[in-house]
Motif scaffolding. Structure first.
Motif, PDB file in Angstrom:
ATOM      1  N   HIS A 194      -2.733  11.748   5.790  1.00 43.18           N
ATOM      2  CA  HIS A 194      -3.096  12.812   4.855  1.00 43.18           C
ATOM      3  C   HIS A 194      -1.851  13.454   4.239  1.00 43.18           C
ATOM      4  O   HIS A 194      -1.942  14.114   3.199  1.00 43.18           O
ATOM      5  CB  HIS A 194      -3.920  13.887   5.581  1.00 43.18           C
ATOM      6  N   LYS A 195      -0.705  13.277   4.890  1.00 34.77           N
ATOM      7  CA  LYS A 195       0.527  13.890   4.393  1.00 34.77           C
ATOM      8  C   LYS A 195       1.159  13.075   3.266  1.00 34.77           C
ATOM      9  O   LYS A 195       2.059  13.560   2.581  1.00 34.77           O
ATOM     10  CB  LYS A 195       1.520  14.052   5.543  1.00 34.77           C
ATOM     11  N   LYS A 196       0.693  11.820   3.113  1.00 36.43           N
ATOM     12  CA  LYS A 196       1.242  10.977   2.057  1.00 36.43           C
ATOM     13  C   LYS A 196       0.440  11.137   0.773  1.00 36.43           C
ATOM     14  O   LYS A 196      -0.729  11.538   0.798  1.00 36.43           O
ATOM     15  CB  LYS A 196       1.208   9.513   2.489  1.00 36.43           C
ATOM     16  N   TRP A 218      -1.797   3.779  -0.877  1.00 36.60           N
ATOM     17  CA  TRP A 218      -2.182   2.482  -1.465  1.00 36.60           C
ATOM     18  C   TRP A 218      -1.080   1.445  -1.266  1.00 36.60           C
ATOM     19  O   TRP A 218      -1.353   0.261  -1.012  1.00 36.60           O
ATOM     20  CB  TRP A 218      -2.491   2.639  -2.961  1.00 36.60           C
ATOM     21  N   ALA A 219       0.156   1.890  -1.355  1.00 38.06           N
ATOM     22  CA  ALA A 219       1.270   0.962  -1.158  1.00 38.06           C
ATOM     23  C   ALA A 219       1.283   0.393   0.264  1.00 38.06           C
ATOM     24  O   ALA A 219       1.708  -0.749   0.482  1.00 38.06           O
ATOM     25  CB  ALA A 219       2.594   1.661  -1.457  1.00 38.06           C
ATOM     26  N   PRO A 279       0.382  -5.047   1.303  1.00 40.83           N
ATOM     27  CA  PRO A 279       0.720  -6.273   2.042  1.00 40.83           C
ATOM     28  C   PRO A 279      -0.490  -7.006   2.631  1.00 40.83           C
ATOM     29  O   PRO A 279      -0.389  -8.185   2.968  1.00 40.83           O
ATOM     30  CB  PRO A 279       1.649  -5.774   3.158  1.00 40.83           C
ATOM     31  N   LEU A 280      -1.621  -6.313   2.760  1.00 39.29           N
ATOM     32  CA  LEU A 280      -2.807  -6.976   3.311  1.00 39.29           C
ATOM     33  C   LEU A 280      -3.351  -8.032   2.363  1.00 39.29           C
ATOM     34  O   LEU A 280      -3.867  -9.066   2.798  1.00 39.29           O
ATOM     35  CB  LEU A 280      -3.902  -5.945   3.608  1.00 39.29           C
ATOM     36  N   TRP A 281      -3.239  -7.770   1.064  1.00 39.93           N
ATOM     37  CA  TRP A 281      -3.868  -8.650   0.074  1.00 39.93           C
ATOM     38  C   TRP A 281      -2.860  -9.385  -0.807  1.00 39.93           C
ATOM     39  O   TRP A 281      -3.220 -10.343  -1.484  1.00 39.93           O
ATOM     40  CB  TRP A 281      -4.798  -7.818  -0.815  1.00 39.93           C
ATOM     41  N   HIS A 282      -1.635  -8.937  -0.801  1.00 42.42           N
ATOM     42  CA  HIS A 282      -0.613  -9.547  -1.647  1.00 42.42           C
ATOM     43  C   HIS A 282       0.572  -9.919  -0.754  1.00 42.42           C
ATOM     44  O   HIS A 282       1.192  -9.049  -0.138  1.00 42.42           O
ATOM     45  CB  HIS A 282      -0.169  -8.581  -2.752  1.00 42.42           C
TER      46      HIS A 282
END
Length: 592
Positions: A394-396, A402-403, A407-410
Motif C-alpha cells: 500500500h506504500k507503493k 504494476w512494475a 516479470p510474471l508475464w514478460h
C-alpha cells in the motif's frame, strides 16, 4: 396456543438447527424447531459444503436437491488469483496463478477415494430453504419461524422454555427433555450463563450481494473463487469475488458476492455510498453494471463457547463457535456438531444409553471446532503471503506495484525467481483449499471411543493429507461393497442410527455375538463379514482390504456417526464379552 411437550426443542432455524431437525427425524426422535427470524437466511453467507456434510445430507435425503441446485463440478475445480478484474492497464485481469480447490471438482484421487460424495457449493441463502422444506416433510408442523425464545429454566428432568409467537403476539411454554441452542449465540447462552471467548475484530469485512453480468471479465469457467490482487489498491484483499448462481454458474452466474477488507475502525465500512464507490473502483467495471441487493458488514473473529453442554442444553453451530469463512469450515462444522449430538440424544431418549454419553459431545466436538477456528484464522492470514511474493505494498504507487508484476508475464532477468516465489505462495494456500485432514479426517477422543492400544496416530501432514484408518476415533474408511448385486458405500450401513460391526471373512463369531447383543439390548445394529470371497459384503474394489488394518478374524465396530469406536485386530476367545464391554463403555450403560 396450549403448552407443548416434546423430547427435543431446537432453538434456531439456520444450518445447524435445520440439520438437527432432519437428523433427529430420521432417528425417530420428535422435535420442535423455533426461530426468532421470520425466514431462513436472507444473506448468501456460507456456501461450501464439504464431503462429510454431503454424506450427512445424503443420509437425511436432501442431498439430491442440493446437488441439483448447486454449482456444477466443472465450475468449482479451482480458485484463482488475478491482477484485479478490469481497468485501463494492459495487464488488468491477468491471472497470477490458480490452485485446485477441495478436490478439483471431484477429480483428485484422494477425494474420490475418501467419500462417495463430492464437495458441493450452494450459498446459504439458497441452501436453507431446501433444508427447511425437507425438514418440514420429515417433521410436519414442527418448524415455527418468527417464534422467539424469551426465557428458559432447567430442572433435573428437563427444560421449560417460554416462546413468543411474534405474529400473534402471544406466548406459550414448551417442555422438553433437551434443548439444542442453534441460535447463533443470540439468546440461549445469555440465559444459561455460557459465554464465548477468543479473538474478536481481527478484520472488518463488507460483503456486497449483487446481480451483475461479469462474464466479459471473469472468463475462467472452472474457477469458483476469484481473489483480486489489485496493484492500484495495494494488493491482496482488494476484493474476493464469488458466484452465487442461481440458475447459471461460472462466468455466466447471474449473481455475485464481492467481499472487501477494511480496518476494524474504518468508518467507511458503514457508509453505503463509499462502499459502492470503492467496489466500482476496485472492480474497474461501469457503475451501471451491478444491481445491489444487500450490503452486510461483519467482523472476522475466532470465538468458542466456554461449554458445549450446560445441564440439558447443548450448543451447536454459531452458538458454539464462530470463525472466519476462509476454508469453508463454519457451516460444515455446524452440520457435523448436530450429527455427532443427534445419535447420542436418540440413544439416551430411547433408554439405550446413559447420560454420560451426552458428555462426550463436548469432549469430541470442542477440540475439533477449536482446531477449525485456528485453521480458519491461519487461512485468512496466509493470503498476505501472495502480497509478499509479489512484493506489493500500500506504500507503493500504482505504477510501482504494476512494475512488480511485469516479470510474471514478460520475460526478464527476475522472471524465474518471481514466478517461483508466487508459485510457492499459492501452493501454501493448500492449507485452505486442500485441508482434507482438517475438514474430513478429523478424529475423536472420548470415553465413547475404546482405545485399542495401537500407536498414536502421527499424520504425514496434519492439515493437507487425510489418511484412512480403522484406528478407534477415526472416521470409517470409504469402500464400495456389493450385496445381492447391489452396490453401496460401507458408510451407508449406519443410516437410521445403526451401529455397524464389520468382521473379516473368518470372523463369524463376531457377527453372531453382535447380533445376540443387539437383540438382547434393543440396539439398532448391522453386522456383516467383508471380503472378496465367502463374505456377506463383497469388497468389489478391494478398498476395504487396503484400509481395514485388521486380519481376516478381526473386527471393527462403527458408531452411528460413521466413527470407529472399537477394533480388534484378530479374533478373541470370547467375542461376545469383548463387544459387550465395548458397547457398554460407548453407551455409558451396562449391557446384558
Amino acid at each position: 396456543m396450549t403448552d407443548l411437550e416434546v423430547p427435543v426443542l431446537i432453538v434456531g432455524g439456520g444450518g445447524a438447527g435445520l440439520t438437527a431437525s432432519m437428523t433427529l427425524s430420521t432417528l425417530g426422535v420428535d422435535s420442535l424447531l423455533v426461530s426468532a427470524l421470520p425466514t431462513t437466511s436472507t444473506l448468501p453467507k456460507a456456501h461450501v459444503l464439504n464431503q462429510r456434510a454431503m454424506e450427512i445430507f445424503t443420509e437425511v435425503g436432501v442431498a439430491p436437491e442440493i446437488y441439483k441446485r448447486s454449482t456444477p463440478a466443472e465450475n468449482m475445480q479451482a480458485t484463482g488469483w488475478y491482477a484485479g478484474l478490469a481497468g485501463s492497464h494492459e495487464d488488468y485481469g491477468r491471472k497470477l496463478g490458480e490452485l485446485e480447490a477441495w478436490g478439483g471438482g471431484y477429480v483428485d484421487p484422494d477425494y474420490v477415494a475418501a467419500s462417495p460424495c463430492r464437495t458441493c457449493n450452494l450459498p446459504q441463502i439458497r441452501l436453507e430453504p431446501l433444508l427447511k422444506d425437507h425438514a418440514e416433510k420429515l417433521n410436519p408442523g414442527k418448524l415455527r419461524f418468527n417464534h422467539e425464545l424469551i426465557d428458559l429454566t432447567q430442572d433435573a428432568d428437563g427444560v421449560t422454555a417460554t416462546i413468543r409467537d411474534k405474529d400473534a403476539d402471544t406466548t406459550y411454554r414448551v417442555r422438553s427433555q433437551y434443548l439444542i441452542a442453534a441460535d447463533g449465540g443470540r439468546t440461549v447462552g445469555k440465559l444459561v450463563g455460557v459465554a464465548m471467548n477468543g479473538p474478536r475484530d481481527l478484520m472488518k469485512m463488507v460483503s456486497v450481494h449483487m446481480t451483475a453480468d461479469l462474464s466479459p471479465w471473469a472468463t475462467d469457467d472452472h474457477v469458483l473463487i476469484r481473489w483480486l490482487v489489485n496493484p492500484d489498491f495495494g494488493g491482496s484483499f482488494s476484493g474476493v469475488l464469488v458466484p452465487m448462481g442461481p440458475n447459471h454458474w461460472g462466468p455466466a452466474s447471474e449473481e455475485w458476492v464481492f467481499h472487501m477488507q477494511y480496518a476494524t475502525d474504518d468508518p467507511d465500512a458503514m457508509a453505503e455510498g463509499k462502499i459502492l464507490q470503492r467496489m466500482a473502483a476496485t472492480l474497474g467495471i461501469p457503475e451501471s453494471v451491478p444491481t445491489v441487493h444487500r450490503i452486510s458488514t461483519w467482523s472476522l473473529e475466532g470465538v468458542i463457547a466456554d461449554k458445549f453442554r450446560e445441564g440439558r442444553v447443548f450448543f451447536a453451530g454459531d452458538a458454539a463457535h464462530r470463525h472466519p469463512p476462509t476454508g469453508g469450515l463454519g457451516l460444515t462444522s455446524a452440520i457435523h456438531d448436530v450429527y455427532n449430538l443427534s445419535w447420542k440424544l436418540a440413544a439416551v431418549l430411547a433408554g439405550r444409553a446413559g447420560d454420560a454419553l451426552l458428555d462426550t459431545y463436548e469432549a469430541e466436538r470442542k477440540p475439533v471446532d477449536q482446531n477449525n477456528i485456528d485453521k480458519s484464522i491461519a487461512n485468512a492470514m496466509n493470503h498476505f503471503t501472495i502480497d509478499q511474493a509479489l512484493n506489493l505494498s500500500h506504500k507503493k504507487t500504482a505504477e510501482e506495484n504494476w512494475a512488480e508484476l511485469t516479470p510474471l508475464w514478460h520475460d526478464g532477468p527476475t522472471s524465474a525467481d518471481k514466478r517461483h516465489a508466487v508459485n510457492r505462495a499459492i501452493a501454501s494456500q493448500t492449507i485452505e483449499f486442500h485441508h482434507h485432514n482438517v475438514e474430513f479426517g478429523y478424529r475423536y477422543d472420548s470415553v465413547a471411543v475404546v482405545d485399542d492400544g495401537s500407536p498414536a496416530y502421527v499424520p504425514l501432514d496434519p492439515v493437507r493429507l487425510y489418511e484412512p484408518s480403522t484406528k478407534p476415533g477415526h472416521p470409517l474408511p470409504h469402500a464400495f461393497v456389493e450385496r445381492q448385486g447391489e452396490r453401496l458405500p460401507l458408510g451407508a450401513l449406519v443410516h437410521g442410527g445403526k451401529f455397524v460391526v464389520l468382521a473379516g471373512v473368518t470372523g463369524h463369531a463376531w457377527i453372531e455375538a453382535a447380533n445376540k447383543i443387539a437383540a438382547e439390548n434393543d440396539i439398532p445394529l448391522v453386522a456383516a463379514t467383508v471380503g472378496v470371497l465367502n463374505a456377506d459384503l463383497v469388497d468389489i474394489r478391494f478398498s476395504w482390504m487396503k484400509n481395514r488394518e485388521i486380519s481376516d478374524s478381526g473386527v471393527v465396530l462403527v458408531r452411528p456417526d460413521r466413527y470407529v469406536a472399537f477394533r480388534s485386530m484378530d479374533g478373541v476367545d470370547d467375542p461376545h464379552a469383548a463387544l459387550r464391554a465395548a458397547l457398554s463403555q460407548i453407551l455409558a450403560t451396562e449391557l446384558r
